[in-house]
Design a protein around this motif. Structure first.
Motif, PDB file in Angstrom:
ATOM      1  N   ALA A 301       0.834  -1.221   0.261  1.00  0.00           N
ATOM      2  CA  ALA A 301       0.121  -0.161   0.189  1.00  0.00           C
ATOM      3  C   ALA A 301       0.939   1.356  -0.014  1.00  0.00           C
ATOM      4  O   ALA A 301       2.041   1.301   0.228  1.00  0.00           O
ATOM      5  N   SER A 302       0.262   2.174  -0.289  1.00  0.00           N
ATOM      6  CA  SER A 302       0.868   3.639  -0.507  1.00  0.00           C
ATOM      7  C   SER A 302       0.178   4.707   0.327  1.00  0.00           C
ATOM      8  O   SER A 302      -0.917   5.409  -0.279  1.00  0.00           O
ATOM      9  N   GLY A 303      -0.015   4.278   1.671  1.00  0.00           N
ATOM     10  CA  GLY A 303      -0.902   5.284   2.641  1.00  0.00           C
ATOM     11  C   GLY A 303      -2.287   4.939   2.362  1.00  0.00           C
ATOM     12  O   GLY A 303      -2.701   3.596   2.160  1.00  0.00           O
ATOM     13  N   ASP A 304      -3.144   6.000   2.326  1.00  0.00           N
ATOM     14  CA  ASP A 304      -4.544   5.864   1.944  1.00  0.00           C
ATOM     15  C   ASP A 304      -4.882   6.048   0.459  1.00  0.00           C
ATOM     16  O   ASP A 304      -5.831   5.885  -0.077  1.00  0.00           O
ATOM     17  N   HIS A 305      -3.653   6.177  -0.525  1.00  0.00           N
ATOM     18  CA  HIS A 305      -3.519   6.551  -1.928  1.00  0.00           C
ATOM     19  C   HIS A 305      -3.902   5.192  -2.732  1.00  0.00           C
ATOM     20  O   HIS A 305      -4.666   5.305  -3.756  1.00  0.00           O
ATOM     21  N   ALA A 306      -3.308   4.001  -2.321  1.00  0.00           N
ATOM     22  CA  ALA A 306      -3.320   2.791  -3.331  1.00  0.00           C
ATOM     23  C   ALA A 306      -3.077   1.779  -2.471  1.00  0.00           C
ATOM     24  O   ALA A 306      -2.195   1.709  -1.395  1.00  0.00           O
ATOM     25  N   HIS A 307      -3.670   0.630  -2.774  1.00  0.00           N
ATOM     26  CA  HIS A 307      -3.487  -0.687  -2.157  1.00  0.00           C
ATOM     27  C   HIS A 307      -3.626  -1.704  -3.298  1.00  0.00           C
ATOM     28  O   HIS A 307      -4.361  -1.568  -4.246  1.00  0.00           O
ATOM     29  N   ALA A 308      -3.053  -2.807  -3.012  1.00  0.00           N
ATOM     30  CA  ALA A 308      -2.489  -3.960  -4.124  1.00  0.00           C
ATOM     31  C   ALA A 308      -2.685  -5.178  -3.215  1.00  0.00           C
ATOM     32  O   ALA A 308      -1.751  -5.368  -2.374  1.00  0.00           O
ATOM     33  N   SER A 309      -3.172  -6.257  -3.951  1.00  0.00           N
ATOM     34  CA  SER A 309      -3.113  -7.496  -3.346  1.00  0.00           C
ATOM     35  C   SER A 309      -3.400  -8.687  -4.385  1.00  0.00           C
ATOM     36  O   SER A 309      -3.925  -8.130  -5.369  1.00  0.00           O
ATOM     37  N   GLU A 310      -2.814  -9.780  -4.366  1.00  0.00           N
ATOM     38  CA  GLU A 310      -2.629 -10.750  -5.296  1.00  0.00           C
ATOM     39  C   GLU A 310      -2.492 -12.206  -4.467  1.00  0.00           C
ATOM     40  O   GLU A 310      -1.513 -12.181  -3.810  1.00  0.00           O
ATOM     41  N   GLN A 311      -3.175 -13.149  -4.747  1.00  0.00           N
ATOM     42  CA  GLN A 311      -2.990 -14.467  -4.243  1.00  0.00           C
ATOM     43  C   GLN A 311      -2.598 -15.317  -5.337  1.00  0.00           C
ATOM     44  O   GLN A 311      -2.629 -15.445  -6.544  1.00  0.00           O
ATOM     45  N   ILE A 312      -1.574 -16.352  -4.924  1.00  0.00           N
ATOM     46  CA  ILE A 312      -0.964 -17.370  -5.642  1.00  0.00           C
ATOM     47  C   ILE A 312      -0.819 -18.522  -4.841  1.00  0.00           C
ATOM     48  O   ILE A 312      -0.642 -18.700  -3.682  1.00  0.00           O
ATOM     49  N   GLU A 313      -0.971 -19.559  -5.685  1.00  0.00           N
ATOM     50  CA  GLU A 313      -0.857 -21.129  -4.927  1.00  0.00           C
ATOM     51  C   GLU A 313       0.269 -21.330  -4.460  1.00  0.00           C
ATOM     52  O   GLU A 313       1.274 -21.005  -4.852  1.00  0.00           O
ATOM     53  N   ALA A 314       0.121 -21.937  -2.993  1.00  0.00           N
ATOM     54  CA  ALA A 314       1.400 -22.455  -2.327  1.00  0.00           C
ATOM     55  C   ALA A 314       1.192 -23.541  -1.439  1.00  0.00           C
ATOM     56  O   ALA A 314       0.046 -23.876  -1.351  1.00  0.00           O
ATOM     57  N   LEU A 315       2.465 -24.123  -1.430  1.00  0.00           N
ATOM     58  CA  LEU A 315       2.037 -25.221  -0.370  1.00  0.00           C
ATOM     59  C   LEU A 315       3.075 -24.821   0.807  1.00  0.00           C
ATOM     60  O   LEU A 315       4.072 -24.409   1.002  1.00  0.00           O
ATOM     61  N   LEU A 316       2.140 -25.104   1.940  1.00  0.00           N
ATOM     62  CA  LEU A 316       2.739 -24.575   3.325  1.00  0.00           C
ATOM     63  C   LEU A 316       2.900 -25.607   4.227  1.00  0.00           C
ATOM     64  O   LEU A 316       1.816 -26.631   4.371  1.00  0.00           O
ATOM     65  N   ASP A 317       3.872 -25.753   4.978  1.00  0.00           N
ATOM     66  CA  ASP A 317       4.160 -26.853   5.901  1.00  0.00           C
ATOM     67  C   ASP A 317       4.656 -26.306   7.226  1.00  0.00           C
ATOM     68  O   ASP A 317       5.775 -25.458   7.147  1.00  0.00           O
ATOM     69  N   THR A 318       4.079 -26.651   8.180  1.00  0.00           N
ATOM     70  CA  THR A 318       4.381 -25.941   9.508  1.00  0.00           C
ATOM     71  C   THR A 318       4.840 -26.996  10.449  1.00  0.00           C
ATOM     72  O   THR A 318       4.235 -28.094  10.436  1.00  0.00           O
ATOM     73  N   ALA A 319       5.757 -26.685  11.295  1.00  0.00           N
ATOM     74  CA  ALA A 319       6.574 -27.468  12.140  1.00  0.00           C
ATOM     75  C   ALA A 319       6.430 -26.809  13.526  1.00  0.00           C
ATOM     76  O   ALA A 319       7.325 -27.222  14.596  1.00  0.00           O
ATOM     77  N   GLY A 320       5.774 -25.538  13.687  1.00  0.00           N
ATOM     78  CA  GLY A 320       5.772 -24.980  15.271  1.00  0.00           C
ATOM     79  C   GLY A 320       4.742 -24.281  15.094  1.00  0.00           C
ATOM     80  O   GLY A 320       3.646 -24.249  14.183  1.00  0.00           O
ATOM     81  N   ASP A 321       4.630 -23.216  15.903  1.00  0.00           N
ATOM     82  CA  ASP A 321       3.755 -22.083  15.915  1.00  0.00           C
ATOM     83  C   ASP A 321       3.831 -21.338  14.520  1.00  0.00           C
ATOM     84  O   ASP A 321       5.115 -20.767  14.429  1.00  0.00           O
ATOM     85  N   PRO A 322       2.847 -21.313  13.694  1.00  0.00           N
ATOM     86  CA  PRO A 322       3.040 -20.893  12.598  1.00  0.00           C
ATOM     87  C   PRO A 322       3.085 -19.275  12.397  1.00  0.00           C
ATOM     88  O   PRO A 322       2.211 -18.595  13.133  1.00  0.00           O
ATOM     89  N   MET A 323       3.761 -18.694  11.547  1.00  0.00           N
ATOM     90  CA  MET A 323       3.709 -17.050  11.071  1.00  0.00           C
ATOM     91  C   MET A 323       2.567 -17.031  10.248  1.00  0.00           C
ATOM     92  O   MET A 323       2.240 -17.610   9.482  1.00  0.00           O
ATOM     93  N   THR A 324       1.827 -15.695  10.402  1.00  0.00           N
ATOM     94  CA  THR A 324       0.462 -15.541   9.717  1.00  0.00           C
ATOM     95  C   THR A 324       1.209 -14.568   8.690  1.00  0.00           C
ATOM     96  O   THR A 324       0.621 -14.376   7.589  1.00  0.00           O
ATOM     97  N   ALA A 325       2.237 -13.908   8.734  1.00  0.00           N
ATOM     98  CA  ALA A 325       2.659 -12.806   7.722  1.00  0.00           C
ATOM     99  C   ALA A 325       4.038 -12.470   7.619  1.00  0.00           C
ATOM    100  O   ALA A 325       4.583 -12.591   9.064  1.00  0.00           O
ATOM    101  N   ALA A 326       4.796 -12.096   6.761  1.00  0.00           N
ATOM    102  CA  ALA A 326       6.148 -11.765   6.620  1.00  0.00           C
ATOM    103  C   ALA A 326       6.136 -10.244   5.865  1.00  0.00           C
ATOM    104  O   ALA A 326       5.446 -10.281   4.804  1.00  0.00           O
ATOM    105  N   GLY A 327       7.320  -9.614   6.146  1.00  0.00           N
ATOM    106  CA  GLY A 327       7.430  -8.333   5.447  1.00  0.00           C
ATOM    107  C   GLY A 327       8.723  -8.457   4.608  1.00  0.00           C
ATOM    108  O   GLY A 327       9.847  -8.763   5.339  1.00  0.00           O
ATOM    109  N   PHE A 328       8.759  -8.103   3.424  1.00  0.00           N
ATOM    110  CA  PHE A 328       9.979  -8.252   2.684  1.00  0.00           C
ATOM    111  C   PHE A 328      10.137  -6.769   2.045  1.00  0.00           C
ATOM    112  O   PHE A 328       9.246  -6.183   1.765  1.00  0.00           O
ATOM    113  N   ASN A 329      11.349  -6.287   1.751  1.00  0.00           N
ATOM    114  CA  ASN A 329      11.890  -5.357   0.912  1.00  0.00           C
ATOM    115  C   ASN A 329      11.597  -6.028  -0.522  1.00  0.00           C
ATOM    116  O   ASN A 329      12.046  -6.655  -0.871  1.00  0.00           O
TER     117      ASN A 329
END
Length: 383
Positions: A301-329
Motif C-alpha cells: 500500500a501507499s498510505g491511503d492512496h493505493a492498495h494492491a493484493s494478489e493471491q498465488i497458489e502455495a504449499l505450506l508446511d508448519t513445524a511449530g507455531d505458524p507465522m501468519t505474515a512476513a514483510g519483505f523489502n
C-alpha cells in the motif's frame, strides 16, 4: 607503430578495457589506454593501481611500437567508426586513425610516466566460464553499493579443494553459491575478498570462452591480488585487482535455518505477482506476504492512496507455531527470486523479524537445491 585491425574487434576490445578506467583518476596519466603492437597481435591495457585490464587481439602489424592515448576518447571514436578496416599509424606526438573515409588524429600521452601492469599470479585453478558467470550474477546481487563500507562491496571467494564458494552480503541480505572447479592443487585452501564490481565484469566478459583461469597470489583477505584470464570472441582477456582489506563478517551460520514454516510456490508466478503488487508500495514500506490455506497473498500500500493484493497458489508446511505474515523489502525479494535458477522457490521462516532463507526447488515436492542460498532480513510489519 603501424598496424591494421578489424573494426568490430577493435571497438569491442577498446570498450572493454576502457570500462576499467577510473572516472576521476588520481593522476591524469591513468586516464590513458596503452596500445602495444608486436608480432601478429595488438595488446590494449589499462591500470589505476587497483585494477588492471588487458586484452590481446589479432592484428596485422607493420611497425611494432607502443602508444598511450585517452581511453574514453578512443572508445567513443572506435564505437562510431564505419564498418571498414581500421589502420593506425603513429608519428611524432600524434596517432592517426583511419577507417574508410573517417580520419582522426589523437594526441599521444607520455608512456614513461605510465605504471607497469602487475604480473598475473600463478594459476590457482580453472572453472567453466558459464558456471562462473551464473554463480557471480547470483551472488553479486547481495553485495553492498556503499563505498564508505568497502568490506560489504566485496564477494568472499573461498577455495576448498574442488569446491569454489562465493558469499556476499550488504547486511540486509546474503547470498551463497557453491560450484565445482578444477584446482591446480587438490589440497589448496584459501580465501579472498574480491570487489564485486570487478568480479562481475570478469565473469561476464569471459563467458564466451570455455573456461576461466583464476590466480590468487596469496590466500587471505587483504593480501595480494587476484587475477582472471579467459577468452571472448577470439580475444584473450585478463583482469587483475587488489583484494579488499578487512575481515568479512561471519554470516555463514545464518544460512543454517531450522524452519518452523516453509512455503513453496512457482518462482515465475511469484515474480509476476510481486512486480505488480510492488507498484503501489510506499518507499521503505514492506511487501507483505500473508499465509493462507493453500495460498499466499501479497499485499502493498501507499498510505491511503493505493492498495494492491494478489493471491498465488502455495504449499505450506508448519513445524511449530505458524507465522501468519512476513514483510519483505520488495526489491530484495525480486532480486532473490530473479537469481534463483529453479521452477519453484522454497521459503524457510522461523519467527517474525528473523532472517528468511530462500532456496530453489526443482519440483513442488522435491528437495531444496542447496548449491545456492539467499537470506533476506524480514522487515517489521506495522501493527
Amino acid at each position: 607503430m603501424k598496424f591494421e585491425v578489424d573494426r568490430d574487434v577493435l571497438a569491442e576490445s577498446v570498450a572493454w578495457v576502457a570500462r576499467s578506467l577510473p572516472t576521476r583518476p588520481s593522476i591524469p596519466i591513468l586516464a590513458g589506454l596503452m596500445i602495444h603492437a608486436e608480432g601478429e597481435s595488438l595488446t590494449l591495457s589499462s591500470f589505476d593501481y587497483e585494477t588492471s585490464a588487458r586484452v590481446d587481439l589479432p592484428a596485422t602489424v607493420h611497425d611494432e611500437g607502443t602508444a598511450l592515448v585517452s581511453g574514453r576518447l578512443l572508445a567513443d571514436i572506435t564505437r562510431s567508426l564505419p564498418h571498414a578496416g581500421v589502420s593506425v599509424d603513429t608519428a611524432g606526438t600524434a596517432m592517426e586513425l583511419t577507417c574508410g573515409s573517417a580520419h582522426f588524429t589523437l594526441q599521444l600521452l607520455p608512456t614513461d610516466d605510465y605504471p607497469v601492469l602487475p604480473a598475473m599470479p600463478t594459476e590457482t585453478g580453472t572453472v567453466a566460464s558459464d558456471a562462473l558467470a551464473e554463480a557471480v550474477s547470483q551472488v553479486a546481487v547481495a553485495a553492498g553499493r556503499d563505498e564508505l563500507l568497502p568490506i560489504f562491496t566485496g564477494v568472499r571467494v573461498e577455495i576448498d579443494g574442488e569446491t569454489l564458494s562465493m558469499l556476499a552480503t550488504d547486511r540486509y541480505r546474503m547470498a551463497l553459491k557453491e560450484i565445482s572447479w578444477t584446482p591446480a592443487r587438490s589440497d589448496f585452501r584459501g580465501n579472498a575478498l574480491v570487489p564485486a564490481k570487478v568480479l562481475s565484469e570478469a565473469a561476464k566478459s569471459m563467458a564466451g570462452g570455455e573456461s576461466v583461469s583464476i590466480a590468487l597470489s596469496q590466500p587471505g583477505s587483504g593480501e595480494g591480488i587476484i587475477g582472471f584470464a579467459g577468452e571472448s570472441h577470439g580475444t584473450q582477456r585478463r583482469i587483475t585487482t587488489r583484494l579488499l582489506d578487512g575481515e568479512f563478517p561471519k554470516v555463514r551460520h545464518l544460512m543454517e535455518i531450522q524452519a518452523l514454516l516453509t512455503v513453496r510456490c512457482a518462482t515465475s508466478d511469484l515474480i509476476d505477482a510481486a512486480k505488480r503488487v510492488a507498484l503501489v508500495a510506499e518507499r521503505n514500506s514492506p511487501l507483505r506476504m500473508v499465509m493462507g490455506d493453500g495460498e499466499v497473498t501479497l499485499e502493498a500500500a501507499s498510505g491511503d492512496h493505493a492498495h494492491a493484493s494478489e493471491q498465488i497458489e502455495a504449499l505450506l508446511d508448519t513445524a511449530g507455531d505458524p507465522m501468519t505474515a512476513a514483510g519483505f523489502n520488495p526489491q530484495y525479494l525480486l532480486d532473490a527470486l530473479g537469481a534463483l535458477d529453479a521452477a519453484y522457490v522454497n521459503f524457510s521462516f522461523t519467527q517474525p523479524g528473523k532472517p528468511c532463507l530462500l532456496t530453489g526447488v526443482g519440483s513442488l515436492d522435491g528437495d531444496p537445491l542447496l548449491d545456492y542460498r539467499h537470506v533476506i532480513m524480514l522487515m517489521r510489519l506495522p501493527d
